[in-house]
Design an enzyme around this catalytic site. Structure first.
Site, PDB file in Angstrom:
ATOM      1  N   ASP A  57      -1.029  -2.524  13.632  1.00 50.60           N
ATOM      2  CA  ASP A  57      -1.187  -1.659  12.460  1.00 50.60           C
ATOM      3  C   ASP A  57      -1.294  -0.259  13.040  1.00 50.60           C
ATOM      4  OD1 ASP A  57      -1.857  -0.247  10.250  1.00 50.60           O
ATOM      5  OD2 ASP A  57      -3.385  -1.640   9.532  1.00 50.60           O
ATOM      6  N   GLU A  97       2.566  -3.366  10.399  1.00 52.11           N
ATOM      7  CA  GLU A  97       2.122  -3.398   9.006  1.00 52.11           C
ATOM      8  C   GLU A  97       3.096  -2.641   8.114  1.00 52.11           C
ATOM      9  OE1 GLU A  97      -0.529  -0.764   7.381  1.00 52.11           O
ATOM     10  OE2 GLU A  97      -1.141  -2.100   5.776  1.00 52.11           O
ATOM     11  N   GLU A  98       3.737  -1.644   8.679  1.00 48.98           N
ATOM     12  CA  GLU A  98       4.579  -0.767   7.867  1.00 48.98           C
ATOM     13  C   GLU A  98       5.986  -1.308   7.625  1.00 48.98           C
ATOM     14  OE1 GLU A  98       3.235   1.689   6.372  1.00 48.98           O
ATOM     15  OE2 GLU A  98       1.348   1.585   7.460  1.00 48.98           O
ATOM     16  N   ASP A 120       0.848  -1.190   0.000  1.00 49.10           N
ATOM     17  CA  ASP A 120       0.000   0.000   0.000  1.00 49.10           C
ATOM     18  C   ASP A 120       0.889   1.247   0.000  1.00 49.10           C
ATOM     19  OD1 ASP A 120      -2.215  -1.667   0.306  1.00 49.10           O
ATOM     20  OD2 ASP A 120      -1.994  -1.669   2.490  1.00 49.10           O
ATOM     21  N   LEU A 152      -1.680   2.759  11.880  1.00 52.89           N
ATOM     22  CA  LEU A 152      -2.764   3.642  11.413  1.00 52.89           C
ATOM     23  C   LEU A 152      -3.560   2.926  10.333  1.00 52.89           C
ATOM     24  CD1 LEU A 152      -3.782   6.384  12.240  1.00 52.89           C
ATOM     25  CD2 LEU A 152      -2.512   7.388  10.366  1.00 52.89           C
ATOM     26  N   ASP A 153      -4.564   2.186  10.788  1.00 52.24           N
ATOM     27  CA  ASP A 153      -5.380   1.408   9.856  1.00 52.24           C
ATOM     28  C   ASP A 153      -6.444   2.317   9.233  1.00 52.24           C
ATOM     29  OD1 ASP A 153      -6.008  -1.334   8.876  1.00 52.24           O
ATOM     30  OD2 ASP A 153      -7.951  -0.822   9.722  1.00 52.24           O
ATOM     31  N   ASP A 162       1.128   7.574   8.269  1.00 56.65           N
ATOM     32  CA  ASP A 162       1.458   6.155   8.478  1.00 56.65           C
ATOM     33  C   ASP A 162       2.864   6.036   9.051  1.00 56.65           C
ATOM     34  OD1 ASP A 162      -0.719   4.638   7.495  1.00 56.65           O
ATOM     35  OD2 ASP A 162      -0.059   4.851   5.424  1.00 56.65           O
ATOM     36  N   GLU A 219      -4.914  -7.300  11.981  1.00 58.71           N
ATOM     37  CA  GLU A 219      -6.295  -6.906  11.678  1.00 58.71           C
ATOM     38  C   GLU A 219      -7.238  -8.039  12.110  1.00 58.71           C
ATOM     39  OE1 GLU A 219      -6.242  -3.682   8.097  1.00 58.71           O
ATOM     40  OE2 GLU A 219      -5.690  -5.689   7.441  1.00 58.71           O
TER      41      GLU A 219
HETATM   42  P1  AFP Z   1      -5.733   1.249   4.317  1.00 60.99           P
HETATM   43  O1  AFP Z   1      -5.082   1.290   5.686  1.00 60.99           O
HETATM   44  O2  AFP Z   1      -4.762   1.068   3.193  1.00 60.99           O
HETATM   45  O3  AFP Z   1      -6.671   2.395   4.106  1.00 60.99           O
HETATM   46  O4  AFP Z   1      -6.624  -0.098   4.292  1.00 60.99           O
HETATM   47  C1  AFP Z   1      -7.666  -0.216   5.190  1.00 60.99           C
HETATM   48  C2  AFP Z   1      -8.035  -1.655   5.322  1.00 60.99           C
HETATM   49  O5  AFP Z   1      -6.903  -2.439   5.632  1.00 60.99           O
HETATM   50  C3  AFP Z   1      -9.135  -1.865   6.377  1.00 60.99           C
HETATM   51  O6  AFP Z   1      -9.072  -0.949   7.430  1.00 60.99           O
HETATM   52  C4  AFP Z   1     -10.411  -1.725   5.579  1.00 60.99           C
HETATM   53  O7  AFP Z   1     -11.491  -2.447   6.135  1.00 60.99           O
HETATM   54  C5  AFP Z   1     -10.025  -2.280   4.223  1.00 60.99           C
HETATM   55  O8  AFP Z   1      -8.602  -2.147   4.119  1.00 60.99           O
HETATM   56  C6  AFP Z   1     -10.675  -1.540   3.117  1.00 60.99           C
HETATM   57  O9  AFP Z   1     -10.342  -2.154   1.911  1.00 60.99           O
HETATM   58  P2  AFP Z   1     -11.068  -1.731   0.543  1.00 60.99           P
HETATM   59  O10 AFP Z   1     -10.600  -0.341   0.240  1.00 60.99           O
HETATM   60  O11 AFP Z   1     -10.565  -2.733  -0.458  1.00 60.99           O
HETATM   61  O12 AFP Z   1     -12.539  -1.803   0.744  1.00 60.99           O
END
Ligand code: AFP
Length: 342
Positions: A115, A94-95, A65, A117-118, A71, A276
């Site tokens: 993680d 995660e990073e 990502d 900053l999810d 992040d 997660e």
């Molecule tokens: P990011 O941290 O890259 O924004 O991803 C968030 C995530 O890991 C989780 O928090 C969400 O539920 C999921 O991904 C969202 O994924 P989509 O964008 O594919 O729906």
């Protein structure tokens, strides 16, 4: 509450709560390090616009990502706090592609996957984001290796998340215990025990939460299930923020189901097991819900039974209240699969 002052001289703080429940001073230190990180991250998130922290850092993280500036900063905050706490040996973020092994003289008994900053793709538009963590105890005699953390979710000692939103709330549970919510009181800079988390009686609100943009690649039973959510006199409501922390926080408080299933393109789904899937599965189960992989490698299992092969492994996620996960299973049963019986 001290009369007229608004000051609670008996405020049930996070540290006090952990001490009372575990008598484990190292765990108090660990939770204080996590809480401090969450406070710092919360401040950085709030000041992101002013401090020019929106936007990309220009790198990709371990799972491919794009890394945001926040992040990177949140990761540094967590690593510094946990490494310097003196109670950790192995950190998985995660990073970071590789696990971080704490230098020998500073090691302690805990291993933490997190993680920092999810949901960070939501940062620039100011939607809720969060920090997720799972804690293990180092294996006996170990000097701190990846094996201390590549274990099933049932081996976790405690887990939780912090959601940065209109309020900052830290939700966590010890293995086998209840799930507790601590709200950050900005007037004293402490997390204060504010409520016990539990699925609402009877399943609560009928809400489904998934990225329907992926539906073309789903199994037919999932397509049928989501289609069924939307029909009838009282159809389910659709709610999906794209921040797992926000979506799970709502699911725990209001009820419903959150799904990130396997699909034709991603047979393991998208979400990462250690920081997660596992922490959220522990909280969901301890709130009285079900945390399933859905159909994964030919059968249905508990997320907490999965054993990751790699620190950044993924697994499909179907989690929520019993009423709604059983409803989901029914569509696989109708399609001839053997599903778990609750
Ligand atoms: P990011 O941290 O890259 O924004 O991803 C968030 C995530 O890991 C989780 O928090 C969400 O539920 C999921 O991904 C969202 O994924 P989509 O964008 O594919 O729906």
């Amino acid at each position: 509450m001290e009369q007229g002052t608004g000051v609670d001289v008996n405020a049930p703080t996070l540290a006090g709560f952990v001490m009372q429940n575990t008598k484990d001073k190292d765990l108090v230190i660990l939770m204080q390090a996590i809480a401090l990180s969450c406070k710092q991250i919360s401040t950085a998130v709030k000041r992101a616009g002013i401090a020019q922290l929106y936007g990309l850092a220009g790198e990709m993280n371990s799972t491919g990502d794009d890394q945001k500036k926040l992040d990177v900063m949140s990761n540094d905050i967590m690593i510094n706090a946990l490494r310097n706490s003196g109670v950790c040996s192995v950190l998985v973020s995660e990073e970071d592609e590789e696990p971080i092994i704490v230098p020998e003289g500073m090691q302690g008994k805990y291993c933490v996957a997190f993680d920092p900053l999810d949901g960070s793709s939501n940062i620039d538009c100011n939607v809720s984001v969060g920090t997720i963590f799972g804690v293990y105890e180092k294996k006996e005699g170990s000097t701190g290796t990846t094996a201390d953390i590549l274990r099933c979710g049932d081996d976790m000692l405690c887990a939780g998340y912090c959601v940065y939103s209109s309020a900052v709330e830290l939700v966590f549970a010890f293995k086998g215990g209840g799930v507790h919510c601590f709200c950050l009181d900005p007037s004293i800079g402490e997390f204060i025990n504010s409520r016990v988390m539990k699925f609402p009686e009877g399943g609560g609100k009928k809400i489904f939460s998934c990225n329907e943009g992926n539906s073309e690649k789903w199994d037919q039973p999932i397509k049928d299930c989501v289609a069924a959510f939307k029909i009838g006199e009282k159809p389910y409501a659709a709610r999906y923020t794209g921040s797992m922390v926000a979506d799970i926080h709502r699911t725990l408080l209001y009820g419903g189901i959150f799904m990130y299933p396997a699909d034709k393109k991603s047979p393991k789904g998208k979400l990462r097991i250690l920081y997660e899937g596992f922490p959220m599965a522990m909280l969901i189960e301890q709130c009285g819900g079900i945390a399933s992989t859905g159909l994964f490698n030919g059968s249905f299992g508990r997320i907490l039974d999965v054993v990751p092969q790699h620190i950044h492994d993924r697994c499909p996620i179907i989690m929520g209240g019993e009423r709604d996960v059983v409803f989901f299973y029914d569509f696989y049963e109708k399609a001839g699969f053997t599903v778990p019986k609750s």
